[in-house]
Motif scaffolding. Structure first.
Motif, short mmCIF file in Angstrom:
data_model
loop_
_atom_site.label_atom_id
_atom_site.label_comp_id
_atom_site.label_asym_id
_atom_site.label_seq_id
_atom_site.Cartn_x
_atom_site.Cartn_y
_atom_site.Cartn_z
N ILE A 10 0.71 -0.89 -0.29
CA ILE A 10 0.04 0.01 -0.09
C ILE A 10 0.93 1.25 -0.04
O ILE A 10 0.62 2.02 -0.38
N HIS A 11 1.72 1.19 0.34
CA HIS A 11 2.96 2.52 0.94
C HIS A 11 2.32 3.65 1.90
O HIS A 11 2.46 4.53 0.46
N GLY A 12 1.02 3.76 2.12
CA GLY A 12 0.90 5.52 2.93
C GLY A 12 0.29 5.73 1.67
O GLY A 12 -0.37 6.66 1.86
N GLY A 62 6.04 -7.02 5.47
CA GLY A 62 6.73 -6.42 3.67
C GLY A 62 8.40 -6.30 4.90
O GLY A 62 8.90 -6.14 5.85
N ASN A 63 9.34 -5.58 3.89
CA ASN A 63 9.97 -5.28 4.23
C ASN A 63 10.42 -3.77 5.10
O ASN A 63 11.68 -3.74 5.70
N TRP A 64 9.30 -3.30 4.62
CA TRP A 64 9.36 -1.90 4.94
C TRP A 64 9.59 -2.11 6.68
O TRP A 64 9.65 -1.09 7.13
N ILE A 156 7.69 -6.58 -5.35
CA ILE A 156 7.82 -6.89 -6.36
C ILE A 156 7.33 -5.37 -6.92
O ILE A 156 7.42 -4.29 -8.10
N HIS A 157 5.45 -5.69 -6.89
CA HIS A 157 4.49 -4.10 -7.07
C HIS A 157 3.67 -5.05 -8.77
O HIS A 157 3.84 -3.98 -9.98
N LYS A 158 4.61 -5.98 -9.44
CA LYS A 158 4.14 -6.58 -10.73
C LYS A 158 3.11 -7.78 -10.73
O LYS A 158 3.40 -8.58 -9.96
#
Ligand SMILES: [Mn+2]
Length: 247
Positions: A10-12, A62-64, A156-158
């Motif tokens: 989602i990344h904010g 996730g990695n974050w 990988i966002h794909k």
């Protein structure tokens, strides 16, 4: 039949997350699992975490979420931590590495990057022999459950799905807030009988949802996001920021 929405990365980006949650509600899907990277990159990590906590039955790291206490000393991380607040950061640190469950007799495992690390890359174009490692049990997945028949991941966002040999299925849910395949929010839906060891009908869909990119860019600008130009490039072009100056 049960339906499970699988969201990731989602990344904010709250406008993208809200569009996906609305789409999930319209389809009358009650169960949502999150594959991590709720935070970072976009301007509203705090709101993204709170919405996921409210709506998701399961969330994994996730990695974050994994890197906060470790190697990431960059100023951009400090910017995101300040907005998140320490209570949320501490809660994110407690999230599990993976989530295993049964669906219509298939063993499903959800993880973020690879079976070895939240930041491991299993690329779309990798050979199946390389990708197969994501089905293995490791010290991080634990050895108590048998190896899975279906693996869903993010990072990988794909978005894609493929048969991975020996009856196995591999899929990537894509990214809700930072897709790098097309500029629409992505998620997956699993259909089957949840927590059932009995073989029954099973299916997997990849869903794309348009959302208000202009609003997402405006929110980032209003928040004085430090790497605004790179973030805006990614949202508008669905290309990774490293390609920004490539042509
Ligand atoms: Mn990510």
């Amino acid at each position: 039949m049960d339906q499970i929405a699988v969201i990731s990365d989602i990344h904010g980006n709250v406008p993208a997350l809200q569009a996906v949650l609305n789409d999930i509600a319209r389809r009358s899907i009650r169960t949502v699992f999150c594959l991590g990277d709720m935070i970072g990159k976009g301007p509203q990590s705090d709101v993204a975490v709170d919405l996921c906590r409210e709506r998701c039955a399961v969330a994994i790291k996730g990695n974050w979420e994994d890197d906060f206490w470790g190697a990431r000393a960059e100023p951009i991380v400090a910017w995101h931590i300040e907005r998140l607040g320490m209570a949320r950061v501490a809660a994110l640190n407690e999230l599990p590495f993976c989530h295993d469950f049964l669906l219509s007799g298939r063993r499903v495992r959800l993880l973020h990057g690879s079976a070895e690390s939240t930041s491991g890359y299993v690329k779309l174009e990798d050979a199946l022999s390389v990708k197969a490692a994501i089905f293995h049990n490791t010290s991080l997945t634990g050895y108590e459950n048998p190896e899975p028949d279906v693996v869903g991941y993010g990072h990988i966002h794909k978005a894609y799905s493929q048969h991975a040999g020996r009856g196995r299925i591999l899929f990537n849910a894509g990214s809700v807030g930072n897709p790098t395949d097309e500029a629409t929010a992505s998620y997956a839906v699993l259909h089957g009988v949840l927590d059932s060891a009995e073989t029954a009908s099973f299916s997997l869909e990849l869903v794309r949802v348009p959302y208000d990119i202009e609003l997402a860019v405006k929110l980032a600008r209003d928040a004085d996001l430090p790497d605004l130009a790179a973030y805006e490039f990614e949202l508008r072009t669905a290309r990774y920021r490293g390609e920004m100056y490539a042509d």
